[in-house]
Design a protein around this motif. Structure first.
Motif, short mmCIF file in Angstrom:
data_model
loop_
_atom_site.label_atom_id
_atom_site.label_comp_id
_atom_site.label_asym_id
_atom_site.label_seq_id
_atom_site.Cartn_x
_atom_site.Cartn_y
_atom_site.Cartn_z
N ALA A 414 120.25 -66.00 -2.34
CA ALA A 414 119.58 -66.03 -1.26
C ALA A 414 120.37 -66.43 -0.20
CB ALA A 414 118.58 -67.10 -1.27
N LEU A 415 121.72 -66.90 -0.37
CA LEU A 415 122.63 -67.09 0.65
C LEU A 415 123.19 -65.72 1.27
CD1 LEU A 415 124.65 -69.18 1.86
CD2 LEU A 415 126.27 -68.88 0.03
N ARG A 416 123.05 -64.92 0.25
CA ARG A 416 123.83 -63.47 0.77
C ARG A 416 122.68 -62.53 1.13
NH1 ARG A 416 126.27 -66.17 -2.76
NH2 ARG A 416 128.49 -65.95 -3.26
N GLN A 417 121.29 -62.74 0.51
CA GLN A 417 120.45 -61.83 0.86
C GLN A 417 119.15 -62.76 1.12
OE1 GLN A 417 118.78 -59.79 2.94
NE2 GLN A 417 119.61 -57.82 1.83
N PRO A 418 118.86 -63.43 2.11
CA PRO A 418 117.86 -64.28 2.37
C PRO A 418 116.35 -63.53 2.23
CG PRO A 418 119.12 -64.67 4.13
CD PRO A 418 119.69 -63.38 3.53
N LEU A 419 116.34 -62.42 2.62
CA LEU A 419 115.05 -61.67 2.59
C LEU A 419 114.75 -61.45 1.31
CD1 LEU A 419 115.77 -58.98 5.13
CD2 LEU A 419 114.51 -60.94 5.68
N CYS A 420 115.26 -61.62 0.07
CA CYS A 420 114.68 -61.21 -1.38
C CYS A 420 113.67 -62.45 -1.62
CB CYS A 420 115.98 -61.77 -2.15
SG CYS A 420 116.87 -63.55 -2.22
N MET A 421 113.24 -63.67 -0.95
CA MET A 421 112.37 -64.67 -1.26
C MET A 421 111.03 -64.25 -0.75
SD MET A 421 112.72 -67.46 -3.18
CE MET A 421 114.10 -67.89 -3.11
N LEU A 450 119.38 -74.36 2.93
CA LEU A 450 119.72 -73.07 3.22
C LEU A 450 118.81 -72.40 3.91
CD1 LEU A 450 121.61 -70.43 2.72
CD2 LEU A 450 120.25 -69.88 0.67
N TYR A 451 117.53 -72.38 3.80
CA TYR A 451 116.48 -71.68 4.34
C TYR A 451 116.21 -72.18 5.76
CZ TYR A 451 115.55 -68.00 1.31
OH TYR A 451 115.54 -66.70 0.62
N ARG A 452 116.37 -73.47 5.87
CA ARG A 452 116.23 -74.00 7.55
C ARG A 452 117.31 -73.45 8.34
NH1 ARG A 452 116.19 -80.82 6.43
NH2 ARG A 452 114.01 -80.77 5.96
N ARG A 464 110.65 -77.97 7.24
CA ARG A 464 111.59 -77.39 8.39
C ARG A 464 112.84 -77.79 8.83
NH1 ARG A 464 107.46 -73.22 11.67
NH2 ARG A 464 106.98 -71.84 10.04
N GLY A 465 112.17 -79.17 9.40
CA GLY A 465 113.32 -80.18 9.95
C GLY A 465 113.20 -79.86 11.21
N LYS A 466 114.16 -80.89 12.02
CA LYS A 466 114.02 -80.90 13.67
C LYS A 466 114.88 -79.73 14.20
CE LYS A 466 115.33 -84.09 17.35
NZ LYS A 466 116.00 -85.28 17.48
N GLU A 467 115.93 -79.58 13.68
CA GLU A 467 116.91 -78.48 14.37
C GLU A 467 116.04 -77.17 14.10
OE1 GLU A 467 120.66 -78.57 13.12
OE2 GLU A 467 120.94 -80.50 13.73
N ALA A 468 115.63 -76.80 13.10
CA ALA A 468 114.92 -75.51 12.84
C ALA A 468 113.75 -75.35 13.52
CB ALA A 468 114.80 -75.44 11.36
N THR A 469 112.84 -76.25 13.66
CA THR A 469 111.66 -76.06 14.41
C THR A 469 112.05 -76.02 15.91
OG1 THR A 469 110.65 -77.79 12.91
CG2 THR A 469 109.59 -77.48 15.03
N MET A 470 113.12 -76.85 16.61
CA MET A 470 113.31 -76.70 17.98
C MET A 470 113.89 -75.31 18.01
SD MET A 470 114.97 -80.51 18.69
CE MET A 470 115.50 -79.92 20.19
N GLY A 471 114.82 -74.81 17.17
CA GLY A 471 115.19 -73.48 17.35
C GLY A 471 114.31 -72.29 17.25
N LYS A 628 125.90 -74.47 11.12
CA LYS A 628 126.03 -73.19 10.80
C LYS A 628 127.05 -72.79 10.12
CE LYS A 628 122.90 -71.69 13.70
NZ LYS A 628 121.88 -71.14 13.29
N ARG A 629 126.83 -72.85 8.62
CA ARG A 629 127.93 -72.86 7.55
C ARG A 629 127.86 -71.66 6.77
NH1 ARG A 629 128.35 -77.73 4.06
NH2 ARG A 629 130.03 -76.42 3.35
#
Length: 744
Positions: A414-421, A450-452, A464-471, A628-629
């Motif tokens: 999923a790190l390389r292709q997140p749309l596989c999930m 990773l998905y966050r 989702r977490g705080k940063e992902a929700t705000m984003g 962003k890693r």
């Protein structure tokens, strides 16, 4: 004492050695003597060729000495020794199987000596030795010929790259591999190419073509040799470069030894050799670094090569390679697919039958699947494999190691292709962070993190977490689309430099006791007094109010009309033409950044500061201060590849190590101690290994007692005047550097 009688053979040896020395000093005076020895050599050669297997040991010894003599002085008499190379070539080519081992070694050494004296060229020598290398059954002869070939190629490319010779040898190796694909002779082509690549003698694309043909051979050993070159050749080259850089000589230590030890010619030569090596290292340090590309980057037509490898050695049911060798080929194919972003759709269904916990080396198959995934692979091709891994590995009944390996492998894919999930499967896997096993918990949390970062819409709101929700609310996090690429615009990190300059400007104003607003007001007042405003002549105004729209001017009549009406609730659907504050802020930020890049010239100091700010930002990413890693992780695995250890890593968390593992970990990095020694004994052995001598006190302590009795008695009988003289002489001697005057 009577004079010892010298045997005849000893006289001949002595005569040939002395004759060689005399000829080297005065070739003209000893021309006739050499010619006589040449005739003896030629006669002995003809006798030897007529019956090489029946020659006696005395004949072999005599012919051995004559070959040695002619080889050492052949450059002094080129007319007489013109056919000498052809003689040795004929002898070695036709009779290498029956020759005496010492004589055979001498013939090979004589050919190398002729090359060092420039009597023959490298092409003649290598074309003579190479056919024997691939045909002789003698293991010692093969080892000798391989060493001579490598050393000659190194010597030929030491001062400058010999392109003509390199092309000739590379063509020979290429033809050797392609002429007979079922033979094991191609192994020598792999060994020579890999060694010269490791020593950075061959660094272009032609050696990669030779090894590419070796990978497509029908012989299993040749295929493994070619595959190992692409998987580990660059790492060997880097390790050898690091080892050569570690071999540094301490110049102070060498000079100190030269002043202390007795000055001899041998030590003087060692000193000069060490100084020359130091100068060579200094020249290498200041030389420009060569552009050494990875072998995987130099492959011509990687798409065709990967398809041929997969179809010939993996997809073909007639291929009878062992499982370990098949895994090596699979690693090479998947590395090529991930590095060059190739598309081999038939590769992904092939994985299906191997993705079960009972499959031997299943973690290697999972790592290869992760390597073969990139953002250009259709999600429909990978999603069935992800579902298969989840069904086979991740369940409540599975062992903790199996479940953690399954979740971690899904994360790598999923790190390389997140749309596989799918959303349902992701929620299922994330819930495993409530497991009792620490490895499973860490693997599930890694997938959630990773998905966050990459696709928070698939997660439930509470995960989702705080940063992902705000984003998501601000629009910074966009929905992923298949095949979409993120392209950098402008100078990387220019916003960091702009922010730094703004902070420095405000800091200077604060030190002067002014703020930005006060400074601007003073500037406006000065301009009003002069009656001239320079901003009126600017093409683009800096006034932010003029760019936001019309200014609403309130009149006094409006205040008397009554209470103000309630503000209507603004809906995005009712006013689609209005620009949100966040979008305006983003546009203003982009305008500000582009203005710095386009209106100012960056000085060397600015570029140095920009590089420093980039490093700090990268460090923040690695420590988790910025989320962003993803790109850094993908880039790391593209260059290094995913291994089975990466898949098994979460299972090792929280696992108790055995006593043997703890002992091995404690001994790791420490010198081996065969037996218990005291600290003083360890220091002494270390001192002896470094070549340091013991002190005079230690030597006197070890001296035999009877050797010291006489000196002790003489000291006891000395008078006071004699003792004073001795002490004065000792002080003067120590000031001048001892008895040898080493300090002078």
């Amino acid at each position: 004492m009577p004079k010892r009688k010298v045997a005849a053979l000893e006289k001949v040896d002595a005569d040939l050695v002395s004759l060689q020395y005399k000829i080297r000093r005065d070739p003209k005076s000893y021309a006739q003597e050499f010619y006589d020895q040449w005739l003896a050599y030629d006669a002995q050669r003809q006798i030897f060729i007529s019956s090489p297997s029946s020659a006696s040991s005395e004949d072999n010894k005599k012919f051995h000495d004559l070959v040695d003599l002619v080889a050492h002085v052949a450059d002094l008499y080129p007319d007489v020794t013109a056919p000498y190379f052809d003689h040795l070539k004929e002898l070695l080519t036709q009779h290498h199987a029956v020759l005496n081992p010492d004589l055979r070694e001498k013939v090979v050494g004589s050919l190398s000596l002729l090359r060092r004296k420039d009597v023959i060229d490298s092409t003649s020598l290598l074309t003579t030795l190479f056919p024997i290398l691939i045909s002789t059954p003698s293991k010692s002869l093969r080892s000798l010929l391989y060493t001579k070939i490598i050393s000659d190629l190194r010597e030929s490319n030491s001062k400058a790259t010999n392109h003509k010779l390199n092309r000739t040898i590379q063509t020979v190796l290429h033809n050797l591999v392609t002429s007979d694909r079922t033979s094991t002779k191609g192994m020598w082509a792999c060994r020579i190419t890999r060694e010269l690549w490791r020593r950075q003698i061959w660094t272009d694309a032609r050696p990669c073509d030779v090894m590419k043909e070796a990978c497509l051979s029908d012989n299993e050993k040749v295929v493994v040799g070619g595959v190992r070159f692409f998987l580990g050749g660059d790492k060997e080259r880097e390790e050898m470069e690091d080892d050569s850089s570690d071999e540094e000589i301490d110049i102070k230590k060498v000079k100190h030894q030269g002043t202390i030890n007795k000055k001899t010619k041998k030590r003087q030569k060692a000193m000069e050799k060490a100084m020359e090596k130091i100068k060579k290292q200094e020249r290498k340090k200041h030389a420009p670094h060569p552009l050494n590309f990875s072998a995987l980057h130099l492959i011509h037509d990687p798409q065709g090569f990967a398809e041929q490898l997969f179809q010939k050695h993996l997809q073909n049911t007639k291929c009878k390679f062992s499982l370990d060798n098949k895994l090596l080929v699979l690693q090479l194919v998947t590395r090529l697919v991930g590095l060059h972003k190739l598309t081999i759709i038939s590769l992904y269904p092939w994985f299906t039958k191997y993705l079960t916990p009972k499959q031997p080396s299943v973690t290697s198959f999972l790592a290869s699947l992760a390597q073969a995934t990139h953002n250009h692979v259709p999600p429909d091709a990978i999603e069935p494999l992800v579902v298969k891994i989840a069904n086979e590995f991740v369940s409540e009944a599975s062992a903790a190691e199996v479940a953690s390996a399954g979740i971690n492998s899904i994360r790598e894919v999923a790190l390389r292709q997140p749309l596989c999930m799918s959303e349902t499967l992701l929620q299922d896997l994330v819930m495993y962070q409530k497991s009792k096993d620490k490895g499973v918990v860490m693997a599930a949390k890694g997938l959630q993190s990773l998905y966050r970062e990459v696709y928070p819409e698939l997660l439930q709101k509470k995960f989702r977490g705080k940063e992902a929700t705000m984003g998501l609310k601000s629009g910074e996090v966009k929905r992923l689309k298949f095949g979409e690429e993120q392209v950098e615009s402008g100078i990387e990190g220019i916003e960091l430099l702009e922010k730094y300059k703004e902070e420095q400007r405000l800091k200077k104003l604060a030190e002067k006791g002014e703020d930005a607003d006060g400074d601007a007001k003073m500037k406006d007042e000065d301009e009003d007094e002069d009656g001239f405003n320079s901003d009126e002549w600017e093409v683009a105004s800096n006034d932010s109010d003029s760019s936001t729209g019309w200014i609403n001017v309130e009149h006094s009549d409006d205040e008397d009309e009554g209470p103000a009406a309630k503000k209507q609730r603004r809906d995005s659907s009712t006013a689609p033409d209005l620009i949100s504050d966040e979008a305006m802020a983003a546009a203003a930020e982009a305008n500000r950044i582009s203005k710095l890049a386009m209106t100012s010239i960056l000085t060397p100091a600015d570029l140095a500061k920009l590089a420093e700010l980039r490093r700090e930002a990268q460090l923040d990413k690695m420590t988790g201060n910025v989320s962003k890693r993803r790109q850094e992780l993908i880039a790391k695995h593209i260059e290094d590849g995913v291994t089975a250890d990466d898949i098994e890593l979460p299972a090792q968390i929280g696992k108790k190590s055995t006593k043997e593992e703890r002992v091995a970990m404690a001994k790791d990095g420490k010198p081996a101690r065969e037996e218990h020694k005291s600290t003083q004994a360890i220091r002494k052995s270390k001192k002896e290994a470094e070549g340091k001598s013991s002190t005079n006190k230690e030597k006197a302590r070890k001296k035999n007692f009877l050797m010291t009795v006489g000196k002790a008695r003489a000291k006891h009988k000395r008078s006071l005047v004699d003792t004073k003289k001795r002490l004065t002489a000792h002080i003067a001697r120590s000031k001048s550097g001892g008895r040898r005057r080493n300090g002078m």
